[in-house]
Design a protein around this motif. Structure first.
Motif, PDB file in Angstrom:
ATOM      1  N   PRO A  81       0.814  -1.222   0.000  1.00 53.70           N
ATOM      2  CA  PRO A  81       0.000   0.000   0.000  1.00 53.70           C
ATOM      3  C   PRO A  81       0.845   1.269   0.000  1.00 53.70           C
ATOM      4  N   GLN A  82       1.999   1.219   0.680  1.00 48.20           N
ATOM      5  CA  GLN A  82       2.939   2.335   0.590  1.00 48.20           C
ATOM      6  C   GLN A  82       3.960   1.986  -0.489  1.00 48.20           C
ATOM      7  N   PRO A  83       4.119   2.834  -1.485  1.00 53.37           N
ATOM      8  CA  PRO A  83       5.017   2.495  -2.601  1.00 53.37           C
ATOM      9  C   PRO A  83       6.404   2.094  -2.128  1.00 53.37           C
ATOM     10  N   ASP A  84       6.925   1.043  -2.745  1.00 51.67           N
ATOM     11  CA  ASP A  84       8.282   0.561  -2.511  1.00 51.67           C
ATOM     12  C   ASP A  84       8.539   0.081  -1.090  1.00 51.67           C
ATOM     13  N   THR A  85       7.478  -0.274  -0.350  1.00 51.70           N
ATOM     14  CA  THR A  85       7.706  -0.958   0.916  1.00 51.70           C
ATOM     15  C   THR A  85       8.017  -2.418   0.602  1.00 51.70           C
ATOM     16  N   PRO A  86       9.199  -2.899   0.945  1.00 50.03           N
ATOM     17  CA  PRO A  86       9.568  -4.266   0.552  1.00 50.03           C
ATOM     18  C   PRO A  86       8.644  -5.320   1.140  1.00 50.03           C
ATOM     19  N   LEU A  87       8.396  -6.350   0.360  1.00 46.39           N
ATOM     20  CA  LEU A  87       7.753  -7.564   0.845  1.00 46.39           C
ATOM     21  C   LEU A  87       8.868  -8.586   1.087  1.00 46.39           C
ATOM     22  N   LEU A  88       8.859  -9.191   2.276  1.00 48.02           N
ATOM     23  CA  LEU A  88      10.005  -9.998   2.699  1.00 48.02           C
ATOM     24  C   LEU A  88       9.799 -11.495   2.551  1.00 48.02           C
ATOM     25  N   ARG A  89       8.599 -11.974   2.810  1.00 51.07           N
ATOM     26  CA  ARG A  89       8.350 -13.415   2.806  1.00 51.07           C
ATOM     27  C   ARG A  89       7.029 -13.713   2.114  1.00 51.07           C
ATOM     28  N   LEU A  90       6.962 -14.939   1.586  1.00 57.51           N
ATOM     29  CA  LEU A  90       5.786 -15.378   0.854  1.00 57.51           C
ATOM     30  C   LEU A  90       5.523 -16.836   1.198  1.00 57.51           C
ATOM     31  N   ALA A  91       4.268 -17.183   1.440  1.00 59.43           N
ATOM     32  CA  ALA A  91       3.893 -18.576   1.701  1.00 59.43           C
ATOM     33  C   ALA A  91       2.634 -18.882   0.902  1.00 59.43           C
ATOM     34  N   TRP A  92       2.700 -19.972   0.128  1.00 60.09           N
ATOM     35  CA  TRP A  92       1.575 -20.383  -0.710  1.00 60.09           C
ATOM     36  C   TRP A  92       0.878 -21.533   0.010  1.00 60.09           C
ATOM     37  N   ASN A  93      -0.436 -21.442   0.135  1.00 62.49           N
ATOM     38  CA  ASN A  93      -1.215 -22.457   0.830  1.00 62.49           C
ATOM     39  C   ASN A  93      -1.293 -23.717  -0.046  1.00 62.49           C
ATOM     40  N   LYS A  94      -0.524 -24.750   0.311  1.00 63.33           N
ATOM     41  CA  LYS A  94      -0.451 -25.952  -0.526  1.00 63.33           C
ATOM     42  C   LYS A  94      -1.739 -26.775  -0.462  1.00 63.33           C
ATOM     43  N   GLN A  95      -2.566 -26.532   0.556  1.00 59.68           N
ATOM     44  CA  GLN A  95      -3.853 -27.230   0.643  1.00 59.68           C
ATOM     45  C   GLN A  95      -4.961 -26.510  -0.121  1.00 59.68           C
ATOM     46  N   ASP A  96      -4.722 -25.256  -0.471  1.00 57.27           N
ATOM     47  CA  ASP A  96      -5.698 -24.472  -1.235  1.00 57.27           C
ATOM     48  C   ASP A  96      -4.930 -23.374  -1.966  1.00 57.27           C
ATOM     49  N   LEU A  97      -4.572 -23.656  -3.216  1.00 58.90           N
ATOM     50  CA  LEU A  97      -3.661 -22.769  -3.953  1.00 58.90           C
ATOM     51  C   LEU A  97      -4.270 -21.419  -4.298  1.00 58.90           C
ATOM     52  N   ARG A  98      -5.513 -21.210  -3.919  1.00 58.40           N
ATOM     53  CA  ARG A  98      -6.093 -19.874  -4.143  1.00 58.40           C
ATOM     54  C   ARG A  98      -5.491 -18.842  -3.188  1.00 58.40           C
ATOM     55  N   TYR A  99      -4.928 -19.312  -2.079  1.00 57.50           N
ATOM     56  CA  TYR A  99      -4.523 -18.385  -1.024  1.00 57.50           C
ATOM     57  C   TYR A  99      -3.009 -18.344  -0.822  1.00 57.50           C
ATOM     58  N   MET A 100      -2.543 -17.134  -0.591  1.00 58.66           N
ATOM     59  CA  MET A 100      -1.137 -16.864  -0.259  1.00 58.66           C
ATOM     60  C   MET A 100      -1.096 -15.961   0.959  1.00 58.66           C
ATOM     61  N   ALA A 101       0.065 -15.905   1.578  1.00 61.19           N
ATOM     62  CA  ALA A 101       0.299 -14.940   2.651  1.00 61.19           C
ATOM     63  C   ALA A 101       1.645 -14.278   2.410  1.00 61.19           C
ATOM     64  N   THR A 102       1.730 -12.998   2.758  1.00 60.55           N
ATOM     65  CA  THR A 102       2.996 -12.281   2.634  1.00 60.55           C
ATOM     66  C   THR A 102       3.148 -11.341   3.819  1.00 60.55           C
ATOM     67  N   ILE A 103       4.381 -10.888   4.050  1.00 58.07           N
ATOM     68  CA  ILE A 103       4.633  -9.927   5.118  1.00 58.07           C
ATOM     69  C   ILE A 103       5.464  -8.772   4.564  1.00 58.07           C
ATOM     70  N   LEU A 104       5.207  -7.584   5.108  1.00 56.37           N
ATOM     71  CA  LEU A 104       5.904  -6.370   4.694  1.00 56.37           C
ATOM     72  C   LEU A 104       7.025  -6.063   5.670  1.00 56.37           C
ATOM     73  N   MET A 105       8.023  -5.364   5.187  1.00 58.04           N
ATOM     74  CA  MET A 105       9.129  -4.970   6.058  1.00 58.04           C
ATOM     75  C   MET A 105       8.624  -4.084   7.198  1.00 58.04           C
ATOM     76  N   ASP A 106       9.108  -4.358   8.407  1.00 57.48           N
ATOM     77  CA  ASP A 106       8.790  -3.555   9.593  1.00 57.48           C
ATOM     78  C   ASP A 106       7.290  -3.420   9.827  1.00 57.48           C
ATOM     79  N   SER A 107       6.549  -4.489   9.548  1.00 54.44           N
ATOM     80  CA  SER A 107       5.096  -4.448   9.709  1.00 54.44           C
ATOM     81  C   SER A 107       4.651  -5.563  10.643  1.00 54.44           C
TER      82      SER A 107
END
Length: 337
Positions: A210-236
């Protein structure tokens, strides 16, 4: 866990702790074997392979299953074929990222280097690798990501680069396979992109910070339901839940951490549960409604655990789904879910 009742705490009496001589970061779990990597600000680091004894709730060290690693490994991962086996006595292939992608053969009483893979076409040196993921469906394939903005797909059986993709504008911090030829990545440019190896000219942006150029650090794909992912932002303190069918807007944001989130992992046996850990020393397990829509007051975690200090890393093993592994300070701790 799909129909679990509400609980407020992990069963802390069933936690098992391994204490290392040095700070820990990278971890990999394969049945009862656990690899832990040191985080020392020096060239020489260590990787130790220990074993979890569930009957005695203890962790056994093996001096012969320890080796020097150049720089701190940014990630460790066992071959997903062997990760589904519960035996701790088979040979396993272990991968590590850092200055290069490295493969190691882990036996009963020794560890031998297998390969050092350099994704640079023009130099004997490789830009540091931030992370990688091992393709569960086609285990000959590993995807790495780097600060040089590239995602590199390796055929590790042949020891060659299958393809190298550049779509991000800045460092790529994490990569995750969804299907055999589909992966996603997150970057310092603040975007989540999905790639399909059958169409290498294009990638799809499904979320931007939402804030331009705020890095996204990690990504996890839901292997039981590939429609869903999760991510985390730096310092969030948020965990952002995405539905790839509805790009751009999160379907939920998990906001109960009191400091920045460092790692996330979906439950290997449930499409509704995800764990997050952070600098507030907390590990939370969340049970998401389906579809995961947050109410006006947000979503509360169903389980929580307080560690001794900031939790840096998290692993949830498919072979031992009742146990979570977390790393904080110089400790690796297994928690009974």
């Amino acid at each position: 866990m799909e129909n679990s009742s509400q609980e407020s705490h992990f069963r802390s009496e069933n936690s098992v702790t391994h204490e290392s001589p040095y700070p820990l970061y990278a971890m990999a779990v394969c049945g009862q074997r656990i690899a832990v990597g040191s985080f020392i600000e020096d060239y020489t680091n260590r990787v130790d392979v220990v074993s979890f004894e569930p009957e005695s709730l203890s962790i056994k060290t093996h001096p012969s299953l320890s080796f020097d690693h150049p720089y701190p490994p940014t990630k460790l991962m066992f071959d997903p074929n062997s990760s589904s086996r519960k035996s701790s006595s088979n040979r396993h292939l272990l991968a590590s990222s850092g200055d290069f992608l490295r493969l190691w053969d882990v036996g009963d009483s020794s560890i031998e280097p297998v390969a050092v893979l350099n994704n640079s076409k023009s130099s004997e040196f490789c830009a540091p690798l931030t992370s990688f993921d091992w393709n569960e469906i086609e285990p000959k394939r590993i995807g790495t990501c780097s600060i040089d903005t590239t995602c590199t797909i390796w055929d590790i059986e042949k020891g060659v680069v299958e393809t190298q993709l550049i779509a991000h504008d800045k460092e790529v911090y994490d990569i995750c396979w969804g299907e055999a030829r589909v992966f996603a990545s997150v970057s310092a440019d603040g975007s989540v992109r999905i790639f399909d190896l059958r169409d290498k000219e294009h990638s799809t942006i499904i979320y931007e910070s939402p804030q331009p150029d705020t890095p996204l650090l990690r990504l996890a794909w839901n292997k039981q339901d590939l429609r869903y992912m999760a991510t985390i932002l730096m310092d969030s303190n948020k965990v952002v839940i995405l539905d790839i069918r509805s790009p751009t807007l999160p379907v939920a944001e998990l906001e109960r951490h009191r400091a920045c989130v460092n790692a996330i992992a979906w439950a290997p046996q449930s499409r509704r549960h995800i764990c997050s850990v952070g600098d507030d020393s907390q590990a939370f397990i969340w049970e998401l409604p389906l579809p995961p829509v947050a109410g006006p007051n947000g979503i509360d975690p169903m389980s929580m655990y307080s560690a001794g200090s900031e939790i840096n890393q998290l692993q949830w093993s498919p072979a031992q789904p009742d146990w979570l592994a977390i790393a904080f300070s110089n400790k690796m701790q297994l928690l009974k879910v």
